[in-house]
Design an enzyme around this catalytic site. Structure first.
Site, PDB file in Angstrom:
ATOM      1  N   TYR A 126       0.780  -1.279   0.091  1.00 26.61           N
ATOM      2  CA  TYR A 126       0.117   0.158   0.077  1.00 26.61           C
ATOM      3  C   TYR A 126       0.832   1.212   0.047  1.00 26.61           C
ATOM      4  O   TYR A 126       0.328   2.421   0.223  1.00 26.61           O
ATOM      5  CB  TYR A 126      -0.959   0.041   1.267  1.00 26.61           C
ATOM      6  CG  TYR A 126      -2.031  -0.745   0.911  1.00 26.61           C
ATOM      7  CD1 TYR A 126      -2.028  -2.113  -0.014  1.00 26.61           C
ATOM      8  CD2 TYR A 126      -3.451  -0.842   1.998  1.00 26.61           C
ATOM      9  CE1 TYR A 126      -3.057  -2.826  -0.050  1.00 26.61           C
ATOM     10  CE2 TYR A 126      -4.141  -1.749   1.886  1.00 26.61           C
ATOM     11  CZ  TYR A 126      -4.426  -2.660   0.899  1.00 26.61           C
ATOM     12  OH  TYR A 126      -5.439  -3.554   0.714  1.00 26.61           O
ATOM     13  N   LYS A 171       3.421 -14.570   4.999  1.00 31.17           N
ATOM     14  CA  LYS A 171       3.626 -15.724   3.795  1.00 31.17           C
ATOM     15  C   LYS A 171       5.280 -15.757   3.633  1.00 31.17           C
ATOM     16  O   LYS A 171       5.615 -15.526   2.386  1.00 31.17           O
ATOM     17  CB  LYS A 171       2.910 -15.124   2.583  1.00 31.17           C
ATOM     18  CG  LYS A 171       2.791 -16.013   1.538  1.00 31.17           C
ATOM     19  CD  LYS A 171       2.097 -17.060   1.943  1.00 31.17           C
ATOM     20  CE  LYS A 171       1.793 -18.095   0.944  1.00 31.17           C
ATOM     21  NZ  LYS A 171       1.145 -19.391   0.955  1.00 31.17           N
ATOM     22  N   ASP A 204      -2.635 -17.838   4.201  1.00 26.35           N
ATOM     23  CA  ASP A 204      -3.773 -19.041   3.571  1.00 26.35           C
ATOM     24  C   ASP A 204      -4.557 -19.951   4.497  1.00 26.35           C
ATOM     25  O   ASP A 204      -5.772 -20.051   4.811  1.00 26.35           O
ATOM     26  CB  ASP A 204      -3.307 -19.607   2.345  1.00 26.35           C
ATOM     27  CG  ASP A 204      -2.014 -20.135   2.423  1.00 26.35           C
ATOM     28  OD1 ASP A 204      -1.205 -19.310   3.128  1.00 26.35           O
ATOM     29  OD2 ASP A 204      -1.670 -21.211   2.012  1.00 26.35           O
ATOM     30  N   ASP A 228      -5.773  -6.045   5.631  1.00 23.85           N
ATOM     31  CA  ASP A 228      -6.906  -5.577   5.014  1.00 23.85           C
ATOM     32  C   ASP A 228      -8.038  -6.631   4.674  1.00 23.85           C
ATOM     33  O   ASP A 228      -9.109  -6.669   4.842  1.00 23.85           O
ATOM     34  CB  ASP A 228      -6.457  -4.724   3.669  1.00 23.85           C
ATOM     35  CG  ASP A 228      -7.641  -3.929   3.105  1.00 23.85           C
ATOM     36  OD1 ASP A 228      -8.656  -3.760   3.732  1.00 23.85           O
ATOM     37  OD2 ASP A 228      -7.409  -3.129   2.143  1.00 23.85           O
ATOM     38  N   ASP A 232     -11.797  -7.872   6.496  1.00 19.56           N
ATOM     39  CA  ASP A 232     -13.161  -7.972   5.923  1.00 19.56           C
ATOM     40  C   ASP A 232     -13.739  -9.386   6.256  1.00 19.56           C
ATOM     41  O   ASP A 232     -14.950  -9.783   6.252  1.00 19.56           O
ATOM     42  CB  ASP A 232     -13.103  -7.606   4.535  1.00 19.56           C
ATOM     43  CG  ASP A 232     -13.086  -6.263   4.298  1.00 19.56           C
ATOM     44  OD1 ASP A 232     -12.854  -5.420   5.128  1.00 19.56           O
ATOM     45  OD2 ASP A 232     -13.288  -5.846   2.892  1.00 19.56           O
TER      46      ASP A 232
END
Length: 334
Positions: A126, A171, A204, A228, A232
């Site tokens: 970002y 990750k 994941d 982010d 959600d």
């Protein structure tokens, strides 16, 4: 009684409806609150040529905290436009994005969830450094030891005050340089806080665990993009984006915002659900040192949700005005 200066930024779309609703609820608490209003977002860009005018920066600097409504970000690049909330996060070094997810009495929600997702808020993908060479597009991901250390300490402090567990999402198995630096740095900080059990989870796998058994998690810390996305997901477990609050926290300033977007398809119709913004206002009060007032809002919201006195997106019959009036009455009596 302490006087608090609160900057209100409605932003775009339904922000013009949900922020005034939150203000009414805040006023019903009887605290000494002084409100100022400022402008930011895509509509502001179209009006004055910039997403965040200088007067808005000054208003935020002068306030004890800021409540932001919603922002529109075009999916295609618009010359001269930059995302208002992302700009403000960097401008004021609001390094921690805090998104609690707690089960509420709404249909479809998962019972027993009570977690906090802490997202590093200033870097990662970002940083918005992108370039294109013909049919190839490249984006830079920036991870620094300083930012990783800072967000790790912040998340550890929250975990220490809760159940004492911190899941570090990463990750590093695929991106050992960037994600590896984040993981190792946070775990180094965790080694200094023996009261907290810190452990790592590949992103994941975390997505799967949150769907299958979200109740097991206490505090989660992640880099910007992963945080982010996962936040959600946790909002979906606990009632949807219409109930999801958040805070952008820095050392000197803080901006609280609802997680949902500007919803242009329903803007101006008077049917927007203001709960996420109102719960963000409750987070703001807690940040300012008014936990009892924050709890009053939380209780009033849960009472209305339990009764089914809610807006249409939650299966109720109330519009924005009716829901706000009902919530103001509850808060005033509490």
């Amino acid at each position: 009684m302490t006087n608090y200066k609160i900057c209100l930024i409605e932003g775009d779309g339904i922000g013009h409806e949900v922020v005034p609703a939150a203000r009414e609820v805040l006023e019903a608490l009887g605290l000494d609150l002084e409100f100022t209003e400022a402008h930011a977002g895509y509509e502001t860009f179209l009006d004055v040529g910039t997403s965040v005018p200088g007067a808005t920066i000054e208003a935020i600097e002068a306030a004890d905290a800021t409540l932001f409504g919603a922002a529109t970000s075009p999916s295609e690049k618009v010359p001269g436009f930059f995302g208002a909330i992302r700009y403000l996060r960097r401008k004021f070094d609001l390094f921690a994005n805090v998104r609690p997810a707690k089960s509420r009495p709404v249909p479809g929600g998962v019972d027993g969830v009570d977690l906090v997702l802490v997202r590093e808020n200033t870097e990662g993908l970002y940083v918005e450094v992108e370039r294109r060479y013909g049919d190839t597009a490249i984006a830079d991901a920036v991870i620094t030891k300083r930012a990783s250390s800072r967000i790790g300490k912040y998340a550890l402090d929250i975990a220490r005050k809760r159940r004492g567990e911190l899941a570090v999402v990463h990750k590093a198995n695929v991106l050992p340089v960037t994600q590896g630096l984040f993981l190792s740095t946070v775990m180094e900080e965790a080694a200094q806080v023996p009261q907290v059990r810190a452990y790592d989870v590949i992103v994941d796998a975390m997505a799967m665990h949150l769907v299958r058994s979200p109740q097991r998690f206490d505090v989660i810390v992640a880099t910007n993009l992963f945080g982010d996305i996962l936040s959600d997901l946790t909002a979906g477990l606990t009632g949807g984006l219409g109930l999801a609050p958040s805070g952008n926290i820095g050392e000197k300033h803080a901006i609280f915002e609802s997680v949902h977007g500007s919803a242009p398809d329903i803007a101006g119709q008077g049917i927007a659900n203001p709960t996420a913004t109102i719960l963000s206002a409750a987070m703001m009060l807690d940040h300012l040192g008014e936990p009892e007032a924050a709890a009053r809002i939380q209780r009033a919201v849960d009472e209305l949700l339990r009764e089914g006195s809610v807006t249409r997106d939650l299966g109720g019959a109330l519009d924005t005005r009716g829901y706000t009036d009902a919530l103001v009455r509850r808060v005033s009596r509490s």
